[in-house]
Motif scaffolding. Structure first.
Motif, short mmCIF file in Angstrom:
data_model
loop_
_atom_site.label_atom_id
_atom_site.label_comp_id
_atom_site.label_asym_id
_atom_site.label_seq_id
_atom_site.Cartn_x
_atom_site.Cartn_y
_atom_site.Cartn_z
N SER A 183 12.81 -12.18 29.87
CA SER A 183 13.83 -12.78 29.02
C SER A 183 13.18 -13.73 28.03
O SER A 183 12.21 -14.41 28.34
CB SER A 183 14.84 -13.52 29.89
OG SER A 183 15.69 -14.30 29.08
N ASN A 184 13.72 -13.79 26.83
CA ASN A 184 13.22 -14.68 25.79
C ASN A 184 13.67 -16.13 26.01
O ASN A 184 13.00 -17.05 25.60
CB ASN A 184 13.71 -14.17 24.43
CG ASN A 184 12.92 -14.75 23.27
OD1 ASN A 184 11.72 -14.98 23.37
ND2 ASN A 184 13.59 -14.97 22.15
N VAL B 156 12.95 -20.71 23.34
CA VAL B 156 12.74 -19.28 23.56
C VAL B 156 11.25 -18.98 23.46
O VAL B 156 10.48 -19.78 22.93
CB VAL B 156 13.54 -18.43 22.54
CG1 VAL B 156 15.04 -18.62 22.72
CG2 VAL B 156 13.13 -18.74 21.11
N ASP C 33 9.79 -16.79 21.59
CA ASP C 33 9.42 -16.62 20.19
C ASP C 33 10.67 -16.67 19.32
O ASP C 33 11.46 -15.72 19.31
CB ASP C 33 8.69 -15.29 20.01
CG ASP C 33 8.26 -15.02 18.58
OD1 ASP C 33 8.42 -15.91 17.72
OD2 ASP C 33 7.75 -13.92 18.32
N ASP D 193 11.62 -13.85 16.94
CA ASP D 193 12.15 -12.60 17.51
C ASP D 193 13.67 -12.73 17.65
O ASP D 193 14.22 -12.77 18.75
CB ASP D 193 11.48 -12.34 18.86
CG ASP D 193 11.81 -10.96 19.42
OD1 ASP D 193 12.42 -10.14 18.70
OD2 ASP D 193 11.44 -10.71 20.59
N GLU D 194 14.35 -12.79 16.51
CA GLU D 194 15.78 -13.07 16.48
C GLU D 194 16.63 -12.03 17.21
O GLU D 194 17.71 -12.34 17.69
CB GLU D 194 16.26 -13.22 15.03
CG GLU D 194 15.75 -14.47 14.36
CD GLU D 194 16.35 -14.68 12.99
OE1 GLU D 194 17.16 -13.85 12.52
OE2 GLU D 194 15.99 -15.71 12.36
N LYS D 195 16.14 -10.80 17.31
CA LYS D 195 16.95 -9.76 17.97
C LYS D 195 17.20 -10.08 19.44
O LYS D 195 18.13 -9.56 20.04
CB LYS D 195 16.30 -8.38 17.81
CG LYS D 195 15.02 -8.18 18.61
CD LYS D 195 14.41 -6.82 18.34
CE LYS D 195 13.13 -6.59 19.08
NZ LYS D 195 12.09 -7.57 18.89
N THR D 196 16.41 -11.00 19.99
CA THR D 196 16.58 -11.33 21.41
C THR D 196 17.64 -12.40 21.67
O THR D 196 17.97 -12.65 22.82
CB THR D 196 15.24 -11.78 22.04
OG1 THR D 196 14.80 -12.97 21.38
CG2 THR D 196 14.18 -10.70 21.94
N TYR D 197 18.15 -13.04 20.60
CA TYR D 197 19.14 -14.09 20.85
C TYR D 197 20.24 -14.24 19.79
O TYR D 197 21.32 -14.72 20.10
CB TYR D 197 18.45 -15.45 21.05
CG TYR D 197 17.69 -15.96 19.85
CD1 TYR D 197 18.31 -16.77 18.91
CD2 TYR D 197 16.35 -15.65 19.66
CE1 TYR D 197 17.62 -17.25 17.81
CE2 TYR D 197 15.65 -16.11 18.56
CZ TYR D 197 16.28 -16.91 17.64
OH TYR D 197 15.60 -17.38 16.55
N THR E 233 10.60 -22.21 19.30
CA THR E 233 9.61 -21.47 20.08
C THR E 233 9.05 -22.40 21.15
O THR E 233 8.94 -23.60 20.95
CB THR E 233 8.49 -20.97 19.14
OG1 THR E 233 9.06 -20.08 18.19
CG2 THR E 233 7.40 -20.24 19.91
#
Length: 129
Positions: free
Chosen positions: A1-2, A29, A31, A34-38, A75
């Motif tokens: 998980s991010n 998070v 990274d 890595d916006e797709k993760t949140y 981050t």
């Protein structure tokens, strides 16, 4: 998980400290780039992405309207999130410095109207100390 950590920060995180009716939260998070993760998950909860500051530890700022929330995404292992938690924890345990900060905040707001940058500059000396 991010998602690595969630911290309630800012004045509303310090019992008894005068505060604007805005909750500040740091979301750490792995990274932030890595916006797709949140991003979609936060938007589905009603948060709106309003600021991207990739050079400032990957900072993203989301707003939530009711209750009013500033959600700061950073981050991992950035000095900013560490500073926020240290400052919050210090004010929680030092009644003297908490009162000093409360007094400075009330003084800092004078003459600022809606200029939030000026407000932060007015209280920055005591925050740094």
């Amino acid at each position: 998980s991010n998602l690595l950590r969630i911290d309630h920060i800012g004045s509303t995180a310090v019992p008894g400290l005068a505060a604007k009716p805005v909750i500040d939260i740091d979301l750490t998070v792995a990274d932030a780039t890595d916006e797709k993760t949140y991003v979609l998950a936060l938007e589905s909860l009603g948060y709106k992405l309003i600021v991207r500051e990739p050079r400032f530890h990957g900072h993203r700022l989301f707003h939530y309207d009711n209750p009013r929330v500033n959600l700061h995404v950073f981050t991992q292992d950035t000095p900013e999130t560490i500073r926020h938690v240290l400052f919050r924890d210090w004010l929680r345990q030092s009644k003297k410095d908490c009162q000093l900060y409360a007094d400075v905040k009330l003084d800092a707001i004078k003459g600022c109207s809606l200029d939030i940058q000026q407000y932060h500059e007015n209280k920055s000396k005591v925050v740094r100390e």
